[in-house]
Design a protein around this motif. Structure first.
Motif, PDB file in Angstrom:
ATOM      1  N   ARG A 110       0.835  -1.208   0.000  1.00 49.12           N
ATOM      2  CA  ARG A 110       0.000   0.000   0.000  1.00 49.12           C
ATOM      3  C   ARG A 110       0.866   1.254   0.000  1.00 49.12           C
ATOM      4  NH1 ARG A 110      -2.770  -2.909   3.736  1.00 49.12           N
ATOM      5  NH2 ARG A 110      -2.025  -1.672   5.493  1.00 49.12           N
ATOM      6  N   MET A 111       1.944   1.233   0.777  1.00 52.36           N
ATOM      7  CA  MET A 111       2.854   2.380   0.807  1.00 52.36           C
ATOM      8  C   MET A 111       3.477   2.620  -0.567  1.00 52.36           C
ATOM      9  SD  MET A 111       5.026   1.949   4.283  1.00 52.36           S
ATOM     10  CE  MET A 111       4.302   1.913   5.884  1.00 52.36           C
ATOM     11  N   LEU A 112       3.915   1.552  -1.207  1.00 54.97           N
ATOM     12  CA  LEU A 112       4.525   1.681  -2.536  1.00 54.97           C
ATOM     13  C   LEU A 112       3.522   2.214  -3.551  1.00 54.97           C
ATOM     14  CD1 LEU A 112       6.866   1.267  -4.508  1.00 54.97           C
ATOM     15  CD2 LEU A 112       6.072  -1.091  -4.804  1.00 54.97           C
ATOM     16  N   ARG A 113       2.314   1.665  -3.573  1.00 55.31           N
ATOM     17  CA  ARG A 113       1.296   2.135  -4.525  1.00 55.31           C
ATOM     18  C   ARG A 113       0.945   3.600  -4.281  1.00 55.31           C
ATOM     19  NH1 ARG A 113      -0.893  -2.934  -3.527  1.00 55.31           N
ATOM     20  NH2 ARG A 113      -2.492  -2.059  -2.185  1.00 55.31           N
ATOM     21  N   ALA A 114       0.830   4.000  -3.022  1.00 54.92           N
ATOM     22  CA  ALA A 114       0.508   5.391  -2.705  1.00 54.92           C
ATOM     23  C   ALA A 114       1.644   6.324  -3.125  1.00 54.92           C
ATOM     24  CB  ALA A 114       0.222   5.543  -1.211  1.00 54.92           C
ATOM     25  N   ALA A 115       2.889   5.907  -2.871  1.00 50.26           N
ATOM     26  CA  ALA A 115       4.039   6.735  -3.266  1.00 50.26           C
ATOM     27  C   ALA A 115       4.131   6.841  -4.790  1.00 50.26           C
ATOM     28  CB  ALA A 115       5.326   6.145  -2.694  1.00 50.26           C
ATOM     29  N   GLN A 116       3.863   5.744  -5.497  1.00 53.35           N
ATOM     30  CA  GLN A 116       3.884   5.784  -6.957  1.00 53.35           C
ATOM     31  C   GLN A 116       2.764   6.674  -7.497  1.00 53.35           C
ATOM     32  OE1 GLN A 116       3.676   1.577  -7.823  1.00 53.35           O
ATOM     33  NE2 GLN A 116       5.862   1.496  -8.315  1.00 53.35           N
ATOM     34  N   ALA A 117       1.587   6.574  -6.910  1.00 49.48           N
ATOM     35  CA  ALA A 117       0.469   7.401  -7.371  1.00 49.48           C
ATOM     36  C   ALA A 117       0.758   8.881  -7.142  1.00 49.48           C
ATOM     37  CB  ALA A 117      -0.817   6.994  -6.641  1.00 49.48           C
ATOM     38  N   LYS A 118       1.346   9.207  -6.001  1.00 52.57           N
ATOM     39  CA  LYS A 118       1.690  10.601  -5.706  1.00 52.57           C
ATOM     40  C   LYS A 118       2.751  11.116  -6.675  1.00 52.57           C
ATOM     41  CE  LYS A 118       3.453  13.535  -1.989  1.00 52.57           C
ATOM     42  NZ  LYS A 118       3.960  13.573  -0.614  1.00 52.57           N
ATOM     43  N   ALA A 119       3.777  10.314  -6.916  1.00 53.28           N
ATOM     44  CA  ALA A 119       4.842  10.720  -7.840  1.00 53.28           C
ATOM     45  C   ALA A 119       4.327  10.799  -9.271  1.00 53.28           C
ATOM     46  CB  ALA A 119       6.014   9.747  -7.751  1.00 53.28           C
ATOM     47  N   ASP A 120       3.439   9.889  -9.647  1.00 52.99           N
ATOM     48  CA  ASP A 120       2.878   9.907 -10.999  1.00 52.99           C
ATOM     49  C   ASP A 120       2.014  11.148 -11.207  1.00 52.99           C
ATOM     50  OD1 ASP A 120       2.402   8.952 -13.576  1.00 52.99           O
ATOM     51  OD2 ASP A 120       0.624   7.823 -12.951  1.00 52.99           O
ATOM     52  N   ALA A 121       1.212  11.499 -10.194  1.00 50.38           N
ATOM     53  CA  ALA A 121       0.363  12.689 -10.293  1.00 50.38           C
ATOM     54  C   ALA A 121       1.204  13.957 -10.414  1.00 50.38           C
ATOM     55  CB  ALA A 121      -0.559  12.780  -9.083  1.00 50.38           C
ATOM     56  N   ALA A 122       2.392  13.941  -9.787  1.00 57.13           N
ATOM     57  CA  ALA A 122       3.276  15.107  -9.854  1.00 57.13           C
ATOM     58  C   ALA A 122       4.146  15.102 -11.113  1.00 57.13           C
ATOM     59  CB  ALA A 122       4.172  15.144  -8.621  1.00 57.13           C
ATOM     60  N   GLY A 123       4.040  14.023 -11.912  1.00 55.03           N
ATOM     61  CA  GLY A 123       4.838  13.923 -13.132  1.00 55.03           C
ATOM     62  C   GLY A 123       6.286  13.534 -12.883  1.00 55.03           C
ATOM     63  N   ASP A 124       6.542  12.926 -11.747  1.00 53.85           N
ATOM     64  CA  ASP A 124       7.910  12.551 -11.386  1.00 53.85           C
ATOM     65  C   ASP A 124       8.304  11.157 -11.867  1.00 53.85           C
ATOM     66  OD1 ASP A 124       8.236  14.974 -10.140  1.00 53.85           O
ATOM     67  OD2 ASP A 124       7.685  14.211  -8.155  1.00 53.85           O
ATOM     68  N   ILE A 125       7.367  10.410 -12.441  1.00 51.12           N
ATOM     69  CA  ILE A 125       7.667   9.050 -12.903  1.00 51.12           C
ATOM     70  C   ILE A 125       7.526   8.999 -14.415  1.00 51.12           C
ATOM     71  CG2 ILE A 125       6.949   6.636 -12.876  1.00 51.12           C
ATOM     72  CD1 ILE A 125       6.063   6.932 -10.058  1.00 51.12           C
TER      73      ILE A 125
END
Length: 127
Positions: A76-91
């Motif tokens: 859950r932590m990984l998915r949340a961190a990926q979603a946050k980074a993806d929304a910010a355009g960091d991935i």
């Protein structure tokens, strides 16, 4: 004081709601302290028994790590961190596949010893 391998306040506020709550039993060791100990262990590559006492007993850290890994907390932590980074355009989700061929030695491929075909036997007593 935040130490080198510990979570910052912003990181803690991000992961705190993702941790499971313990509603029964006795009061347990603070989740932030335990998570900092788990992070310290993996960032340094040390054994569980060598985690500093300031994070609590090593057995508590190990037990909590195994429990959180089994119940999907870290996923859950990984998915949340990926979603946050993806929304910010960091991935950047671009994936590259390498099609290089690496040939294995014949013995690694299951070939017979001594060649590709078995030698015919002459039979008993034949010279």
């Amino acid at each position: 004081m935040i130490r080198r391998h510990e979570l910052s306040d912003a990181e803690w506020e991000f992961v705190r709601p993702l941790l499971p709550e313990s509603l029964r039993g006795r009061k347990r060791l603070d989740d932030r302290r335990v998570l900092n100990g788990i992070v310290w262990k993996f960032r340094t590559g040390t054994a569980w028994r060598d985690v500093p006492d300031r994070y609590g007993p090593w057995a508590t850290l190990h037990t909590r790590f195994r429990r959180w890994a089994a119940d999907g907390t870290f996923d859950r932590m990984l998915r949340a961190a990926q979603a946050k980074a993806d929304a910010a355009g960091d991935i950047d989700w671009l994936v590259s596949v390498d099609s290089t061929i690496v040939r294995a030695h014949q013995h690694a491929a299951g070939a017979r010893k001594g060649g590709s075909a078995p030698r015919p036997s002459a039979g008993p007593g034949v010279v």
